[in-house]
Design a protein around this motif. Structure first.
Motif, PDB file in Angstrom:
ATOM      1  N   SER A  20      35.675  33.645  31.803  1.00 53.84           N
ATOM      2  CA  SER A  20      35.818  35.078  31.553  1.00 53.84           C
ATOM      3  C   SER A  20      36.482  35.361  30.205  1.00 53.84           C
ATOM      4  CB  SER A  20      36.653  35.722  32.660  1.00 53.84           C
ATOM      5  OG  SER A  20      36.051  35.531  33.923  1.00 53.84           O
ATOM      6  N   LEU A  21      37.403  34.472  29.813  1.00 52.16           N
ATOM      7  CA  LEU A  21      38.150  34.670  28.575  1.00 52.16           C
ATOM      8  C   LEU A  21      37.657  33.777  27.441  1.00 52.16           C
ATOM      9  CD1 LEU A  21      41.730  34.946  30.135  1.00 52.16           C
ATOM     10  CD2 LEU A  21      40.285  36.811  29.310  1.00 52.16           C
ATOM     11  N   GLU A  22      36.506  33.123  27.691  1.00 55.65           N
ATOM     12  CA  GLU A  22      35.917  32.225  26.692  1.00 55.65           C
ATOM     13  C   GLU A  22      36.956  31.220  26.201  1.00 55.65           C
ATOM     14  OE1 GLU A  22      32.486  34.783  24.554  1.00 55.65           O
ATOM     15  OE2 GLU A  22      34.514  35.561  24.229  1.00 55.65           O
ATOM     16  N   GLY A  23      37.584  30.565  27.180  1.00 53.10           N
ATOM     17  CA  GLY A  23      38.652  29.623  26.889  1.00 53.10           C
ATOM     18  C   GLY A  23      38.179  28.375  26.177  1.00 53.10           C
ATOM     19  N   ILE A  24      39.127  27.673  25.562  1.00 53.40           N
ATOM     20  CA  ILE A  24      38.845  26.480  24.763  1.00 53.40           C
ATOM     21  C   ILE A  24      38.943  25.238  25.646  1.00 53.40           C
ATOM     22  CG2 ILE A  24      39.561  25.132  22.760  1.00 53.40           C
ATOM     23  CD1 ILE A  24      40.890  27.767  21.726  1.00 53.40           C
ATOM     24  N   ILE A  25      37.830  24.542  25.805  1.00 55.81           N
ATOM     25  CA  ILE A  25      37.791  23.404  26.725  1.00 55.81           C
ATOM     26  C   ILE A  25      38.412  22.143  26.138  1.00 55.81           C
ATOM     27  CG2 ILE A  25      35.529  22.507  26.046  1.00 55.81           C
ATOM     28  CD1 ILE A  25      35.036  22.143  29.159  1.00 55.81           C
ATOM     29  N   ASP A  26      38.624  22.117  24.838  1.00 54.27           N
ATOM     30  CA  ASP A  26      39.201  20.917  24.208  1.00 54.27           C
ATOM     31  C   ASP A  26      40.532  20.523  24.843  1.00 54.27           C
ATOM     32  OD1 ASP A  26      37.670  20.687  21.186  1.00 54.27           O
ATOM     33  OD2 ASP A  26      37.571  22.591  22.262  1.00 54.27           O
ATOM     34  N   ALA A  27      41.278  21.517  25.345  1.00 53.04           N
ATOM     35  CA  ALA A  27      42.591  21.225  25.937  1.00 53.04           C
ATOM     36  C   ALA A  27      42.484  20.345  27.174  1.00 53.04           C
ATOM     37  CB  ALA A  27      43.293  22.533  26.291  1.00 53.04           C
ATOM     38  N   PHE A  28      41.286  20.237  27.731  1.00 51.11           N
ATOM     39  CA  PHE A  28      41.082  19.410  28.923  1.00 51.11           C
ATOM     40  C   PHE A  28      40.512  18.038  28.588  1.00 51.11           C
ATOM     41  CE2 PHE A  28      40.133  23.754  31.031  1.00 51.11           C
ATOM     42  CZ  PHE A  28      41.489  24.029  31.082  1.00 51.11           C
ATOM     43  N   HIS A  29      40.416  17.713  27.302  1.00 50.92           N
ATOM     44  CA  HIS A  29      39.871  16.423  26.887  1.00 50.92           C
ATOM     45  C   HIS A  29      40.687  15.290  27.510  1.00 50.92           C
ATOM     46  CE1 HIS A  29      38.581  13.074  24.381  1.00 50.92           C
ATOM     47  NE2 HIS A  29      37.596  13.841  23.910  1.00 50.92           N
ATOM     48  N   PRO A  30      40.020  14.255  28.059  1.00 49.29           N
ATOM     49  CA  PRO A  30      40.756  13.188  28.755  1.00 49.29           C
ATOM     50  C   PRO A  30      41.797  12.502  27.883  1.00 49.29           C
ATOM     51  CG  PRO A  30      38.419  12.611  28.458  1.00 49.29           C
ATOM     52  CD  PRO A  30      38.552  14.056  28.148  1.00 49.29           C
ATOM     53  N   ALA A  31      41.545  12.402  26.593  1.00 45.74           N
ATOM     54  CA  ALA A  31      42.503  11.710  25.718  1.00 45.74           C
ATOM     55  C   ALA A  31      43.872  12.377  25.732  1.00 45.74           C
ATOM     56  CB  ALA A  31      41.949  11.658  24.286  1.00 45.74           C
ATOM     57  N   VAL A  32      43.873  13.703  25.814  1.00 50.25           N
ATOM     58  CA  VAL A  32      45.143  14.447  25.834  1.00 50.25           C
ATOM     59  C   VAL A  32      45.975  14.035  27.040  1.00 50.25           C
ATOM     60  CG1 VAL A  32      46.174  16.750  26.043  1.00 50.25           C
ATOM     61  CG2 VAL A  32      44.145  16.414  24.604  1.00 50.25           C
ATOM     62  N   HIS A  33      45.347  13.937  28.180  1.00 45.76           N
ATOM     63  CA  HIS A  33      46.070  13.719  29.432  1.00 45.76           C
ATOM     64  C   HIS A  33      46.380  12.244  29.666  1.00 45.76           C
ATOM     65  CE1 HIS A  33      45.397  17.918  29.893  1.00 45.76           C
ATOM     66  NE2 HIS A  33      44.131  17.702  29.568  1.00 45.76           N
ATOM     67  N   ASP A  90      44.487  28.408  23.033  1.00 50.29           N
ATOM     68  CA  ASP A  90      44.678  29.420  24.080  1.00 50.29           C
ATOM     69  C   ASP A  90      46.147  29.542  24.450  1.00 50.29           C
ATOM     70  OD1 ASP A  90      42.053  30.313  24.574  1.00 50.29           O
ATOM     71  OD2 ASP A  90      41.608  28.536  25.771  1.00 50.29           O
ATOM     72  N   ALA A  91      46.459  30.606  25.173  1.00 49.68           N
ATOM     73  CA  ALA A  91      47.792  30.772  25.750  1.00 49.68           C
ATOM     74  C   ALA A  91      48.054  29.662  26.772  1.00 49.68           C
ATOM     75  CB  ALA A  91      47.903  32.142  26.412  1.00 49.68           C
ATOM     76  N   TYR A  92      49.322  29.466  27.079  1.00 53.95           N
ATOM     77  CA  TYR A  92      49.708  28.376  27.979  1.00 53.95           C
ATOM     78  C   TYR A  92      49.050  28.474  29.353  1.00 53.95           C
ATOM     79  CZ  TYR A  92      53.498  27.109  24.734  1.00 53.95           C
ATOM     80  OH  TYR A  92      54.234  26.711  23.655  1.00 53.95           O
ATOM     81  N   SER A  93      48.879  29.700  29.861  1.00 53.13           N
ATOM     82  CA  SER A  93      48.347  29.852  31.225  1.00 53.13           C
ATOM     83  C   SER A  93      46.926  29.314  31.342  1.00 53.13           C
ATOM     84  CB  SER A  93      48.401  31.313  31.671  1.00 53.13           C
ATOM     85  OG  SER A  93      47.674  32.138  30.780  1.00 53.13           O
ATOM     86  N   LEU A  94      46.243  29.149  30.214  1.00 58.93           N
ATOM     87  CA  LEU A  94      44.920  28.510  30.186  1.00 58.93           C
ATOM     88  C   LEU A  94      45.031  27.069  29.705  1.00 58.93           C
ATOM     89  CD1 LEU A  94      42.728  31.357  28.617  1.00 58.93           C
ATOM     90  CD2 LEU A  94      43.061  30.842  31.034  1.00 58.93           C
ATOM     91  N   ARG A  95      45.704  26.886  28.579  1.00 54.07           N
ATOM     92  CA  ARG A  95      45.755  25.575  27.938  1.00 54.07           C
ATOM     93  C   ARG A  95      46.500  24.550  28.791  1.00 54.07           C
ATOM     94  NH1 ARG A  95      49.286  24.774  22.802  1.00 54.07           N
ATOM     95  NH2 ARG A  95      49.137  27.048  22.832  1.00 54.07           N
ATOM     96  N   CYS A  96      47.497  24.987  29.526  1.00 56.95           N
ATOM     97  CA  CYS A  96      48.368  24.067  30.270  1.00 56.95           C
ATOM     98  C   CYS A  96      48.030  23.989  31.754  1.00 56.95           C
ATOM     99  CB  CYS A  96      49.828  24.475  30.087  1.00 56.95           C
ATOM    100  SG  CYS A  96      50.380  24.424  28.378  1.00 56.95           S
ATOM    101  N   ILE A  97      46.836  24.389  32.144  1.00 55.91           N
ATOM    102  CA  ILE A  97      46.448  24.295  33.560  1.00 55.91           C
ATOM    103  C   ILE A  97      46.629  22.872  34.097  1.00 55.91           C
ATOM    104  CG2 ILE A  97      44.463  24.395  35.140  1.00 55.91           C
ATOM    105  CD1 ILE A  97      43.554  26.898  33.500  1.00 55.91           C
ATOM    106  N   PRO A  98      46.153  21.825  33.415  1.00 56.49           N
ATOM    107  CA  PRO A  98      46.341  20.477  33.973  1.00 56.49           C
ATOM    108  C   PRO A  98      47.811  20.082  34.096  1.00 56.49           C
ATOM    109  CG  PRO A  98      44.625  20.471  32.302  1.00 56.49           C
ATOM    110  CD  PRO A  98      45.314  21.798  32.199  1.00 56.49           C
ATOM    111  N   GLN A  99      48.627  20.505  33.131  1.00 62.32           N
ATOM    112  CA  GLN A  99      50.034  20.124  33.165  1.00 62.32           C
ATOM    113  C   GLN A  99      50.777  20.824  34.297  1.00 62.32           C
ATOM    114  OE1 GLN A  99      48.302  20.938  30.443  1.00 62.32           O
ATOM    115  NE2 GLN A  99      48.546  19.260  28.972  1.00 62.32           N
ATOM    116  N   VAL A 100      50.529  22.125  34.462  1.00 60.78           N
ATOM    117  CA  VAL A 100      51.252  22.893  35.482  1.00 60.78           C
ATOM    118  C   VAL A 100      50.705  22.594  36.873  1.00 60.78           C
ATOM    119  CG1 VAL A 100      51.843  25.214  36.292  1.00 60.78           C
ATOM    120  CG2 VAL A 100      51.854  24.704  33.837  1.00 60.78           C
ATOM    121  N   HIS A 101      49.389  22.697  37.034  1.00 60.93           N
ATOM    122  CA  HIS A 101      48.804  22.405  38.342  1.00 60.93           C
ATOM    123  C   HIS A 101      49.024  20.934  38.713  1.00 60.93           C
ATOM    124  CE1 HIS A 101      45.956  26.064  38.776  1.00 60.93           C
ATOM    125  NE2 HIS A 101      46.833  26.321  37.812  1.00 60.93           N
TER     126      HIS A 101
END
Length: 504
Positions: A228-241, A276-287
């Protein structure tokens, strides 16, 4: 049919027993352990040995000797006097879980009850005769004395059980109808039935089942918001996590990528914004952190589900009888407080995503997703409701386990308040599910403005299922009904079992 052994009960099995009403049977090896333990108690009584709870009074009365001809009176008086629960009853599902857990503890063979006691518990479970048990009144140490006393009342033909319509009815009437014979409690049996952590664990198991589902749902709903917010999927790249190393964080990121696979609505770094804002970018970290807590809670619940938690415990054929403290609920109290925080945070971050969906200063969507901004308010007050629920969670998340209050003339001078933790966790789960329902409704609406045809295939199927529950917002209406409908959609436990609501 699930075989209970006293050692191997899992949350998945409890889910089958309590949600799907699967029947139980007792392993023969466990029944033999029950018989041997009972023989030890009878020997203690016949030899008039001084053993807490068998030939003595309870709590501060532990120094009062009880004559052999008053042993039955002692157990009956214990159950009647300790049935001091107050408030609304636990749900029928929690009551059923409590019975299963108490049965599983007794068949370990450390409690000294007769085979007829465990056989009656199994019969009641299989005939779906569930005690009405008030929620409040337990300190969570010396066991869940008040709640379990209401359970024990039913075994002696007293108290109340749930009727066919879910309302309380007299146990004696149901026993007569179902041809069930109550028992007369003998030495040690009343104490063995109520000295344990089964109320907080039963509530905890139901909490875990619902919280696990809520955590999974939070991910696809967050993915809808990403589209809905055309979020940036790069934040979910496996290398980051992988660079951080938490397995739960990596798992959330992977599931987010799976949900968003094939989406034409997500963006890359620099397409529309750099980050993106944290509420989108940090979904893997928070959840992911909430999943860590859930894993901890599950481990503790499964240990406690297979634990001997009454007092005293009987070992070595009665040669070793030890008065200890396994009834103390501190491990579950801490686990439930941890669960409260973990689930509250899923709602906390979801409410921030709701704000991003409805606030025109934070997106390119119509203000408050209104079909006619100004004339119609759209989702404006849904965000208020989400904010209210999140704020309430913050007060409920205060740990109950840090409180203690002495009882029994200071003999029991430190208690866990674990049942209070479990009850508050249930409320937080209910509140959080409603916050997620609100995010879902807003994301369903927002993605329509972006183009449903561009959605990821998996998310489009979710959109279609959810749209069958809550239609598109074409004009203002009473959104409270939509929010409740979506809340029920997100709770399969309630959908599969209409008596499964945690609070009636």
């Amino acid at each position: 049919m699930i075989e209970l052994t006293g050692h191997s009960l899992t949350i998945e099995q409890l889910k089958r027993i309590c949600v799907q009403k699967e029947e139980v049977t007792i392993a023969e090896k466990s029944m033999q352990a029950v018989r041997e333990s009972r023989a030890a108690v009878e020997k203690i009584v016949s030899e008039n040995k001084t053993v807490y709870g068998i030939t003595t009074g309870f709590g501060k009365f532990s120094d009062v000797m009880i004559a052999e001809d008053h042993v039955e009176d002692l157990q009956l008086n214990l159950i009647r006097s300790h049935a001091c629960g107050v408030g609304e009853p636990f749900s029928e599902m929690v009551s059923r879980a409590m019975m299963v857990l108490r049965l599983n503890a007794l068949i370990k063979g450390f409690s000294g009850v007769r085979p007829v006691v465990v056989e009656l518990l199994a019969e009641l479970i299989n005939k779906q005769i569930h005690p009405v048990i008030p929620q409040q009144g337990s300190l969570g140490a010396s066991g869940d004395l008040a709640p379990l006393s209401h359970l024990a009342l039913v075994l002696i033909g007293e108290g109340e059980v749930f009727g066919k319509d879910g309302h309380p009815v007299a146990t004696a009437n149901v026993f007569a109808e179902k041809k069930v014979q109550p028992i007369v409690l003998q030495a040690k049996e009343g104490l063995a039935l109520i000295n344990g952590t089964q109320a907080m664990v039963a509530m905890g198991v139901v909490n875990y089942i619902e919280a696990e589902q809520l955590a999974y749902d939070s991910e696809w709903i967050a993915a809808l918001t990403m589209e809905s917010l055309e979020g940036i999927i790069d934040a979910f790249h496996p290398a980051v996590h992988e660079a951080r190393g938490y397995p739960q964080q990596m798992a959330v990121a992977k599931r987010m990528r799976d949900w968003l696979e094939g989406s034409q609505l997500i963006t890359r770094q620099g397409d529309k914004r750099v980050q993106d804002a944290y509420s989108l970018r940090c979904i893997p970290q928070v959840h992911g952190a909430s999943w860590q807590a859930l894993d901890y809670v599950k481990e503790k619940l499964e240990i406690e589900a297979n634990a001997a938690t009454d007092n005293p415990l009987i070992f070595e054929g009665g040669e070793l009888v030890i008065s200890g403290g396994n009834f103390h609920g501190q491990p579950i109290a801490l686990a439930m407080d941890f669960l409260k925080i973990a689930v509250a945070e899923l709602a906390n971050i979801a409410e921030r995503r709701v704000e991003r969906l409805v606030n025109p200063q934070l997106n390119d969507l119509p203000p408050f997703l209104s079909p006619e901004p100004g004339l119609q308010s759209g989702a404006m007050i849904m965000q208020y409701a989400a904010a209210s629920l999140v704020s309430e969670n913050k007060t409920l998340a205060h740990p109950a386990s840090v409180d203690s209050i002495p009882s029994s003339a200071n003999q029991e001078d430190h208690v866990s308040m674990g049942t209070t933790s479990a009850r508050h966790a249930a409320l937080i789960i209910q509140n959080s599910r409603r916050v997620l329902a609100i995010e879902c409704i807003c994301a369903l609406q927002a993605v329509e403005y972006q183009g449903v045809e561009k959605m990821a295939p998996k998310l489009k199927r979710k959109w279609e299922q959810a749209r069958a529950i809550v239609p598109s917002i074409t004009k203002d209406r009473v959104f409270s009904k939509d929010m409740e409908a979506m809340n029920d959609f997100l709770n399969p436990v309630i959908k599969k079992n209409n008596t499964a609501k945690i609070f009636n």
